[in-house]
Each structure stands twice: as C-alpha cells, then as structure tokens.
Design an enzyme around this catalytic site. Structure first.
Site, PDB file in Angstrom:
ATOM      1  N   ASP A  51      -2.447   5.545 -11.796  1.00 23.29           N
ATOM      2  CA  ASP A  51      -2.891   4.929 -10.402  1.00 23.29           C
ATOM      3  C   ASP A  51      -1.690   4.354 -10.122  1.00 23.29           C
ATOM      4  OD1 ASP A  51      -3.844   3.747  -8.419  1.00 23.29           O
ATOM      5  OD2 ASP A  51      -5.293   2.594  -9.732  1.00 23.29           O
ATOM      6  N   ARG A  90      -0.326  -5.416 -16.378  1.00 23.95           N
ATOM      7  CA  ARG A  90       0.463  -5.495 -15.042  1.00 23.95           C
ATOM      8  C   ARG A  90       1.367  -6.416 -14.864  1.00 23.95           C
ATOM      9  NH1 ARG A  90      -5.014  -4.251 -11.127  1.00 23.95           N
ATOM     10  NH2 ARG A  90      -5.578  -2.210 -12.287  1.00 23.95           N
ATOM     11  N   GLN A 150     -11.407  -3.339 -17.404  1.00 28.94           N
ATOM     12  CA  GLN A 150     -12.321  -3.103 -16.386  1.00 28.94           C
ATOM     13  C   GLN A 150     -13.247  -1.639 -16.836  1.00 28.94           C
ATOM     14  OE1 GLN A 150     -10.165  -2.330 -12.777  1.00 28.94           O
ATOM     15  NE2 GLN A 150     -10.384  -0.323 -13.117  1.00 28.94           N
ATOM     16  N   ASP A 153     -14.953  -2.648  -1.261  1.00 33.45           N
ATOM     17  CA  ASP A 153     -15.118  -3.780  -2.315  1.00 33.45           C
ATOM     18  C   ASP A 153     -16.258  -4.575  -2.328  1.00 33.45           C
ATOM     19  OD1 ASP A 153     -12.420  -3.045  -2.894  1.00 33.45           O
ATOM     20  OD2 ASP A 153     -11.711  -5.000  -1.815  1.00 33.45           O
ATOM     21  N   GLU A 197     -13.863 -10.823  -5.799  1.00 29.32           N
ATOM     22  CA  GLU A 197     -13.863  -9.493  -5.975  1.00 29.32           C
ATOM     23  C   GLU A 197     -14.322  -9.219  -7.106  1.00 29.32           C
ATOM     24  OE1 GLU A 197     -11.149  -5.575  -6.399  1.00 29.32           O
ATOM     25  OE2 GLU A 197     -10.607  -6.952  -4.772  1.00 29.32           O
ATOM     26  N   SER A 230     -13.712  -2.650  -7.061  1.00 30.46           N
ATOM     27  CA  SER A 230     -13.317  -2.000  -5.767  1.00 30.46           C
ATOM     28  C   SER A 230     -13.564  -0.302  -6.220  1.00 30.46           C
ATOM     29  CB  SER A 230     -11.686  -1.873  -5.860  1.00 30.46           C
ATOM     30  OG  SER A 230     -11.210  -0.908  -5.049  1.00 30.46           O
TER      31      SER A 230
END
Length: 346
Positions: free
Chosen positions: A58, A112, A127, A247, A260, A263
């Site tokens: 991704d 990340r 997640q 979202d 949030e 998504s």
C-alpha cells in the site's frame, strides 16, 4: 504538530497498567470475534513484508517511505515492510477462492518511520485489515452504508461488553452513526480546515462516517489523501457526489477532538483504477503485476478497510496517549512529558 503531546487537564488513567493490559486483550478478542461473525470473515495469516516492485504494498499517500531490506538468499532482492494490506487482501481472496458475500480479516502490523509522533500516531501500526467479496450490483452507496452500519454495531457491542467487565468505562457512543459527504462538510464550514470540520461534526453527532475521501472537492482541495489504487473515490454516486469510500470518526472526549477509528471503502474496478491513476499521475503503476491483474479482471470486486487496534483500545479504555495501549519507541521529549503528567507508556 509533529512530536507534540496534548495533556488533558487533570488526566488520570481509569485503569492501571496491569488492568490495562488485561483490558487490551479483552477488547481485541471481543471486537475480532464480533467483526468476523457480523461480516462473515475468515481469519488468515498475513505477511509482515512483501517483494518490492510487485504493486502489492500500500502506497498510502504516495510520500511515505517503506522500510526495506535486501534478501541474502534471493540475490539481494528488495523486500518492504507492509504499510497496510489493502491490495494483498484482494489478491488473497482470489487465491483462496472465497465466494461473494464472504471475506477475510487479519492482524496487520506495520512500521511507518515518516509518521509524526503525537497522542494518536506511532511508528508502530496495528490494525485489523479486512476484505469481503461483493457483486457488481453491490458497488453502490447504499451497500457501503450497510457495511458501515454493521461495523459500527460491532463497536457498540464491544463497548458494552467492556463496560460489563469494567463498570468504570461507561458507554459513550451514540446509538446511530451519522453519514456525511465530505463535500457537504466543506460547504458547511468553508472557513475551516478539513481537520477542524471533522472536529465540529464529530462533536455534534458523536460518531460520523465521512464519505468521498481522496478526490478533489469543489474548491480543488481534498478532504484527505488516498492512494489511487485501492478505494474508489471517483465513481459518481448520487446527485453531484463522487466516491464509494470514507472514514469512521468518533468524538474523543479525553482528547477533545475527532478520532478516526477506521478507513474503508468499495475498491476500484478497472475503470476507476485507470481514472484514479491518471488523476494521481501514477499511470506507470499499470505495468506492475497487481495492477495488471486488476485491469485484466483477474481480481474479485471487493469492499474492505482497516480498523485500528490501538486506536480502538485507546478510545474504549479512555486513554490519553496511544503509547498507553501499545509498545513503541518515543523521543525523549515525549517520554519526559508523559512521565511528568502521569501518562504511563507501555
């Protein structure tokens, strides 16, 4: 702001670290089982890394650098730590021959390194990545809303079952989630940034699903960035609206801001992929293996998304910092301010 921590006034964690660890496990177990049953998803094992140059990883907003490394026994071929499994899941649905109306979910763990660190952002991302096979007739806004409703009902049930075990954690989610088009949100709050609009709407309704994220709105700006090759953010829906994604955002009382949790969206078909790659200036991706498979109709039509595990735990356990529900690395400045303000990081 990067590397900044918001300290809620008079904050004190409801659960101590020992009870927090137990509550994290319970939260994840409840939600995972409920989600699997509600959406008819099979749990599968997921990769931590994929080969570079296949198009499977991704690309998020297209600017985040993946962590990569050479593989000694494969002639130094480069592999990348996944950013998410948005495209891998669709490929795996084909591989497992999962029929329409059913899908899969998995634990996704990512690194990340370009993330700005604060109360809700960490170098470590965890997640539930999920994906479900749909029909061509289900590629519409009503179906998207039905799936959102199912996911929100799972969140509500999880919150209640946690309350049964921990009476200190009184439920706060509203009975219903409110659906809002990103364009309507912009029209209503022309003088605000997209984040400020989310804050206003989330505080008013408690829980919202913002529809149509990734494409330019009428003023030429995007509500938020989306990669061009998984969610469909260009297909017309109703009226002048576009986009089959969005979202799930709730109001976080502890942090006094929008928050949030997920998504998600109906994924691109060949037409939407071609349009979005052109709009994003990424038409060179059409040469990659995964994109070739999609353009040749070799991948199923799907809906899918990611639901933040630490985000969910943070919200349900009323925590002020994501480091209270996951173990990561933090700058000395964040460690000092959290220690000073009684925020115990794991």
């Amino acid at each position: 702001m990067s590397n900044q921590v918001f300290i809620p006034p008079h904050y004190k964690s409801i659960l101590n670290p020992t009870r927090t660890e137990k509550a994290i496990k319970l939260t994840k177990d409840i939600f995972e089982h409920q989600l699997s049953a509600e959406l008819r998803l099979r749990r599968v094992t997921a990769p931590l890394f994929v080969l570079k140059g296949t198009g499977i990883n991704d690309d998020l907003n297209g600017i985040e650098r993946p962590v990569s490394f050479p593989i000694k026994c494969m002639q130094e071929t480069q592999a990348e730590i996944v950013h998410s499994l948005a495209k891998w899941k669709r490929w795996n649905l084909k591989k497992l021959q999962i029929p329409e109306g059913y899908g899969l979910y998995t634990d996704m763990n990512a690194i990340r390194p370009d993330e700005d660190l604060d109360n809700i952002h960490s170098l470590y991302v965890d997640q539930w990545d999920w994906e479900r096979v749909i029909t061509e007739e289900e590629r519409n806004l009503d179906f998207l809303k039905r799936i959102v409703h199912k996911i929100y009902s799972v969140m509500k049930r999880t919150e209640y079952l946690l309350y049964e075990e921990y009476p200190e954690l009184a439920p706060i989610l509203p009975d219903k989630i409110t659906y809002i088009q990103a364009q309507d949100l912009q029209d209503q709050y022309l003088d605000l940034s997209s984040k400020e609009r989310e804050d206003r709407a989330a505080k008013e309704f408690g829980a919202i699903f913002i529809i149509g994220i990734g494409g330019p709105l009428e003023n030429g700006e995007k509500h938020d960035g989306r990669a061009p090759d998984y969610d469909d953010w260009t297909s017309p829906t109703e009226g002048n609206y576009k986009g089959l994604n969005g979202d799930i955002v709730v109001w976080n009382e502890v942090l006094q801001r929008s928050f949030e949790l997920s998504s998600m969206g109906i994924r691109v078909n060949p037409t939407a992929l071609q349009n979005q790659l052109a709009l994003a200036g990424c038409e060179d991706r059409k040469k990659l293996m995964w994109h070739q498979m999609l353009l040749q109709n070799e991948l199923p039509q799907t809906i899918g998304g990611g639901i933040g595990q630490s985000r969910l735990c943070m919200f349900f356990l009323r925590k002020a910092h994501i480091g209270e529900v996951q173990s990561s690395i933090w700058p000395e400045s964040i460690l000092e301010i959290c220690t000073k303000n009684n925020i115990p990081l794991l």
